[in-house]
Design a protein around this motif. Structure first.
Motif, PDB file in Angstrom:
ATOM      1  N   GLU A   6       0.824  -1.202   0.000  1.00  0.00           N
ATOM      2  CA  GLU A   6       0.000   0.000   0.000  1.00  0.00           C
ATOM      3  C   GLU A   6       0.866   1.263   0.000  1.00  0.00           C
ATOM      4  N   GLU A   7       1.989   1.227   0.706  1.00  0.00           N
ATOM      5  CA  GLU A   7       2.878   2.382   0.763  1.00  0.00           C
ATOM      6  C   GLU A   7       3.466   2.688  -0.620  1.00  0.00           C
ATOM      7  N   ASP A   8       3.863   1.643  -1.347  1.00  0.00           N
ATOM      8  CA  ASP A   8       4.411   1.838  -2.687  1.00  0.00           C
ATOM      9  C   ASP A   8       3.345   2.343  -3.658  1.00  0.00           C
ATOM     10  N   ILE A   9       2.134   1.831  -3.520  1.00  0.00           N
ATOM     11  CA  ILE A   9       1.043   2.271  -4.398  1.00  0.00           C
ATOM     12  C   ILE A   9       0.728   3.742  -4.111  1.00  0.00           C
ATOM     13  N   ALA A  10       0.686   4.125  -2.827  1.00  0.00           N
ATOM     14  CA  ALA A  10       0.431   5.526  -2.461  1.00  0.00           C
ATOM     15  C   ALA A  10       1.538   6.428  -2.993  1.00  0.00           C
ATOM     16  N   ALA A  11       2.781   5.980  -2.909  1.00  0.00           N
ATOM     17  CA  ALA A  11       3.901   6.771  -3.430  1.00  0.00           C
ATOM     18  C   ALA A  11       3.769   6.952  -4.941  1.00  0.00           C
ATOM     19  N   ALA A  59      -5.606   6.069   1.408  1.00  0.00           N
ATOM     20  CA  ALA A  59      -5.706   4.654   1.039  1.00  0.00           C
ATOM     21  C   ALA A  59      -5.408   4.539  -0.450  1.00  0.00           C
ATOM     22  N   ALA A  60      -4.785   3.415  -0.828  1.00  0.00           N
ATOM     23  CA  ALA A  60      -4.478   3.194  -2.237  1.00  0.00           C
ATOM     24  C   ALA A  60      -4.418   1.699  -2.512  1.00  0.00           C
ATOM     25  N   GLY A  61      -4.917   1.309  -3.679  1.00  0.00           N
ATOM     26  CA  GLY A  61      -4.894  -0.083  -4.080  1.00  0.00           C
ATOM     27  C   GLY A  61      -4.875  -0.201  -5.590  1.00  0.00           C
ATOM     28  N   HIS A  62      -4.593  -1.403  -6.077  1.00  0.00           N
ATOM     29  CA  HIS A  62      -4.592  -1.681  -7.516  1.00  0.00           C
ATOM     30  C   HIS A  62      -5.924  -2.290  -7.915  1.00  0.00           C
ATOM     31  N   PHE A  63      -6.525  -1.753  -8.945  1.00  0.00           N
ATOM     32  CA  PHE A  63      -7.793  -2.254  -9.467  1.00  0.00           C
ATOM     33  C   PHE A  63      -7.725  -2.258 -10.987  1.00  0.00           C
ATOM     34  N   GLY A  64      -8.589  -3.032 -11.603  1.00  0.00           N
ATOM     35  CA  GLY A  64      -8.732  -3.035 -13.056  1.00  0.00           C
ATOM     36  C   GLY A  64     -10.195  -2.841 -13.403  1.00  0.00           C
ATOM     37  N   LEU A  65     -10.461  -2.513 -14.654  1.00  0.00           N
ATOM     38  CA  LEU A  65     -11.860  -2.420 -15.074  1.00  0.00           C
ATOM     39  C   LEU A  65     -12.499  -3.794 -14.956  1.00  0.00           C
ATOM     40  N   ALA A  66     -13.689  -3.846 -14.419  1.00  0.00           N
ATOM     41  CA  ALA A  66     -14.374  -5.127 -14.221  1.00  0.00           C
ATOM     42  C   ALA A  66     -14.667  -5.814 -15.549  1.00  0.00           C
ATOM     43  N   ASN A  67     -14.907  -5.047 -16.599  1.00  0.00           N
ATOM     44  CA  ASN A  67     -15.246  -5.671 -17.884  1.00  0.00           C
ATOM     45  C   ASN A  67     -14.048  -6.342 -18.551  1.00  0.00           C
ATOM     46  N   SER A 127      -2.850 -13.000  -3.282  1.00  0.00           N
ATOM     47  CA  SER A 127      -2.485 -11.862  -4.124  1.00  0.00           C
ATOM     48  C   SER A 127      -1.738 -10.802  -3.319  1.00  0.00           C
ATOM     49  N   SER A 128      -0.614 -10.372  -3.859  1.00  0.00           N
ATOM     50  CA  SER A 128       0.170  -9.337  -3.177  1.00  0.00           C
ATOM     51  C   SER A 128      -0.548  -7.991  -3.194  1.00  0.00           C
ATOM     52  N   GLN A 129      -1.460  -7.778  -4.110  1.00  0.00           N
ATOM     53  CA  GLN A 129      -2.156  -6.497  -4.180  1.00  0.00           C
ATOM     54  C   GLN A 129      -3.347  -6.426  -3.230  1.00  0.00           C
ATOM     55  N   ALA A 130      -3.707  -7.531  -2.597  1.00  0.00           N
ATOM     56  CA  ALA A 130      -4.924  -7.577  -1.782  1.00  0.00           C
ATOM     57  C   ALA A 130      -4.892  -6.629  -0.593  1.00  0.00           C
ATOM     58  N   LYS A 131      -3.734  -6.419   0.025  1.00  0.00           N
ATOM     59  CA  LYS A 131      -3.685  -5.576   1.212  1.00  0.00           C
ATOM     60  C   LYS A 131      -4.170  -4.160   0.908  1.00  0.00           C
ATOM     61  N   GLY A 132      -3.643  -3.552  -0.145  1.00  0.00           N
ATOM     62  CA  GLY A 132      -4.086  -2.212  -0.525  1.00  0.00           C
ATOM     63  C   GLY A 132      -5.542  -2.196  -0.947  1.00  0.00           C
ATOM     64  N   ASP A 133      -5.952  -3.218  -1.703  1.00  0.00           N
ATOM     65  CA  ASP A 133      -7.349  -3.300  -2.139  1.00  0.00           C
ATOM     66  C   ASP A 133      -8.289  -3.369  -0.936  1.00  0.00           C
ATOM     67  N   LYS A 134      -7.922  -4.174   0.063  1.00  0.00           N
ATOM     68  CA  LYS A 134      -8.764  -4.314   1.259  1.00  0.00           C
ATOM     69  C   LYS A 134      -8.915  -2.984   1.980  1.00  0.00           C
TER      70      LYS A 134
END
Length: 173
Positions: free
Chosen positions: A5-10, A24-32, A150-157
């Protein structure tokens, strides 16, 4: 870049400005893009048969490469990268492209937190986050994860928990 999350925020501050307070920051993609991945994987598995290594391996490689190519093409056709950043500040929810290589705008859209409807749907370990601007009706549907794999889950949560709170908070009159 890392998925913490810290790297994503940076990374988000690098786009929005170093003084931006990201809560707060996380990685997301378009649902479609999930449908594009399935379609690309299907075509890729058929094409993978041309590799002549091992039938199962060929199909697996084809699925992976076909799915990745289809997702990237579909995302860029919609003006976004496969993986984006959802960055939340005190007042706004920002959707930011990552690693555009100059092909796409870095800032996709921003929603004011006090004028956006938020809906979070569960789909296994995936979460579908829908943000809809009350004034314009403009909406975006995103895919995130809460999977422990998933390593991205922490930021997403963190993003999903904060937005779930926003969605249930009483609105001011």
């Amino acid at each position: 870049m890392n998925d913490s999350e810290e790297d994503i925020a940076a990374e988000a501050r690098g786009i929005l400005g170093e003084q931006t307070d990201i809560i707060a920051a996380g990685h997301f993609g378009l649902a479609n893009l999930i449908a594009a991945q399935v379609a690309g994987g299907t075509v890729g598995s058929i094409a993978g048969g041309a590799l002549n290594v091992d039938a199962a391996l060929d199909a697996g490689i084809g699925v992976g490469l076909g799915g990745l190519a289809a997702v990237k093409a579909s995302a860029e056709a919609q003006g976004v990268t496969m993986k984006m950043i959802v960055a939340i500040t005190l007042d706004e929810i920002h959707l930011l492209n990552r690693e555009t290589g100059g092909r796409l705008r870095s800032d996709v859209i921003a929603f004011r937190r006090d004028s956006v409807d938020i809906h979070i749907a569960k789909f296994g370990l995936s979460r579908i986050l829908t943000l809809t601007d009350r004034g314009s009706g403009h909406s975006v549907e995103l895919h995130g994860t809460v999977s422990w794999l998933s390593s991205q889950a922490k930021g997403d949560k963190v993003v999903l928990d904060l937005l779930a709170h926003d969605a249930t908070a009483p609105t001011a009159i």
